[in-house]
Design an enzyme around this catalytic site. Sequence first.
Site, PDB file in Angstrom:
ATOM      1  N   ARG A 113       0.890  -1.179   0.000  1.00 23.69           N
ATOM      2  CA  ARG A 113       0.000   0.000   0.000  1.00 23.69           C
ATOM      3  C   ARG A 113       0.912   1.208   0.000  1.00 23.69           C
ATOM      4  NH1 ARG A 113      -5.169   1.494   3.675  1.00 23.69           N
ATOM      5  NH2 ARG A 113      -6.041   0.178   2.043  1.00 23.69           N
ATOM      6  N   HIS A 166      -7.583   1.088  -6.188  1.00 23.84           N
ATOM      7  CA  HIS A 166      -7.715   0.178  -5.031  1.00 23.84           C
ATOM      8  C   HIS A 166      -8.405  -1.105  -5.505  1.00 23.84           C
ATOM      9  CE1 HIS A 166      -7.774  -1.177  -1.029  1.00 23.84           C
ATOM     10  NE2 HIS A 166      -8.674  -0.386  -0.486  1.00 23.84           N
ATOM     11  N   GLN A 174     -10.168  -3.842  -3.142  1.00 23.95           N
ATOM     12  CA  GLN A 174     -11.461  -3.411  -2.599  1.00 23.95           C
ATOM     13  C   GLN A 174     -12.593  -3.714  -3.575  1.00 23.95           C
ATOM     14  OE1 GLN A 174     -12.233  -1.820   0.490  1.00 23.95           O
ATOM     15  NE2 GLN A 174     -14.241  -2.456  -0.227  1.00 23.95           N
ATOM     16  N   ASP A 223     -17.557   7.099  -0.848  1.00 21.55           N
ATOM     17  CA  ASP A 223     -16.298   6.922  -0.114  1.00 21.55           C
ATOM     18  C   ASP A 223     -16.018   8.243   0.591  1.00 21.55           C
ATOM     19  OD1 ASP A 223     -13.842   5.983   0.813  1.00 21.55           O
ATOM     20  OD2 ASP A 223     -12.818   6.167  -1.121  1.00 21.55           O
ATOM     21  N   CYS A 233     -16.423   1.520   1.154  1.00 18.11           N
ATOM     22  CA  CYS A 233     -15.265   0.650   1.437  1.00 18.11           C
ATOM     23  C   CYS A 233     -14.798   0.764   2.876  1.00 18.11           C
ATOM     24  CB  CYS A 233     -14.138   0.967   0.471  1.00 18.11           C
ATOM     25  SG  CYS A 233     -13.438   2.621   0.675  1.00 18.11           S
ATOM     26  N   ARG A 248     -13.310  -8.675   1.855  1.00 18.78           N
ATOM     27  CA  ARG A 248     -11.899  -8.391   1.538  1.00 18.78           C
ATOM     28  C   ARG A 248     -11.073  -9.639   1.798  1.00 18.78           C
ATOM     29  NH1 ARG A 248      -9.997  -3.174   1.687  1.00 18.78           N
ATOM     30  NH2 ARG A 248      -8.106  -4.180   0.937  1.00 18.78           N
TER      31      ARG A 248
HETATM   32  N1   CP Z   1     -11.149  -0.196   2.740  1.00 16.98           N
HETATM   33  C1   CP Z   1      -9.855  -0.221   3.128  1.00 16.98           C
HETATM   34  O1   CP Z   1      -8.930  -0.444   2.328  1.00 16.98           O
HETATM   35  O2   CP Z   1      -9.674  -0.028   4.462  1.00 16.98           O
HETATM   36  P1   CP Z   1      -8.287   0.166   5.226  1.00 16.98           P
HETATM   37  O3   CP Z   1      -7.749   1.520   4.853  1.00 16.98           O
HETATM   38  O4   CP Z   1      -8.657   0.070   6.678  1.00 16.98           O
HETATM   39  O5   CP Z   1      -7.342  -0.920   4.804  1.00 16.98           O
HETATM   40  N1  NVA Z   2     -10.181   6.802  -0.882  1.00 12.02           N
HETATM   41  C1  NVA Z   2      -9.694   6.336   0.398  1.00 12.02           C
HETATM   42  C2  NVA Z   2      -9.863   4.858   0.525  1.00 12.02           C
HETATM   43  C3  NVA Z   2      -9.462   4.289   1.841  1.00 12.02           C
HETATM   44  C4  NVA Z   2      -9.584   2.807   1.907  1.00 12.02           C
HETATM   45  C5  NVA Z   2      -8.252   6.760   0.600  1.00 12.02           C
HETATM   46  O1  NVA Z   2      -7.440   6.591  -0.325  1.00 12.02           O
HETATM   47  O2  NVA Z   2      -7.935   7.265   1.672  1.00 12.02           O
END
Ligand code: CP
Ligand code: NVA
Length: 308
Positions: free
Chosen positions: A107, A134, A137, A225, A266, A294
Amino acid sequence: MNHFLDIHKTDPAALRTMIDSALAMKAARNGRPKGSPDDDRPLKDRMVALIFEKPSTRTRVSFDVGVRQLGGQTMVLSGKEMQLGHGETIADTARVLSRYVDLIMIRTFEEATLLEMAEHATVPVINGLTNRTHPCQIMADVMTYEEHRGPIGGRKVVWCGDGNNVCASFLHAAGQFGFDFTFTGPETLDPEDRFVAFARDKGSKVTIQRDPFTAVEGADLVVTDTWVSMHDPESAKERRHNQLRPYQVNEMLMSRAKPDSLFMHCLPAHRNDEATSAVMDGPHSVIFDEAENRLHAQKAILRWCLGL
Ligand code: CP
Ligand code: NVA
């Protein structure tokens, strides 16, 4: 090398196999203790590195538990505590980690970091979120839709709010799984053209509609989101809240969708900003199934990456 970098870069037949495999693995666990391994342990003796350059709850825990259920082991690494955070190149990090582990999940911020990792790793790399996409997700989201309502192909999905990284992967999925996608939000927060173009080129009907009530008319699935993502500057917060308030998913907006429509987010959510608690905890919401899925979807992705 089976990297899982993005939904549009993955063969549609492989994506379909992953969703079906995820549903089958979920069914096979049938109420077992969460920490217990599956009957089948294809990742036995395999080591997976989970690298986080941004915070995470779901991605971190679901990958860790998923690898263990498959019989493998994990090491969770914070980018800041690695030499990566102190100037070692991504390419060298990829080469070194590939000597120790069987798969890398990362990530990160820039899409270029993920791509450089994949280019230089000699083991599969999974995208656990970048500023741009992502994909894990959205695999869980497709699985969740299909588990509740059957095939997603031909359905109408409406995205409300910021055309961000999660929205981008939804557009990739629209192209690969064949559903229609409507974006409703302010023009300055539209999804990037390249994501819209991919879905359209694949034959998906993509609509940009500024009026949220018109957009949601007849929706099978309404998604939103957070209004401010992890990579967005804190200084953007006030402006975004003002711009995005008309796109809040509340009961009035949901009443314009189909009666059997689903609501997804998400998570993490800012309750009563992008969606009200009445919707998040209401009859259309499947947000906690999404979070659970997930785990199952990523187990299928891990198996596909490793050819197991
Ligand atoms: N939805 C998601 O990716 O959550 P986290 O940021 O908690 O991993
Ligand atoms: N759009 C959000 C998703 C988190 C899972 C971010 O990137 O912070």
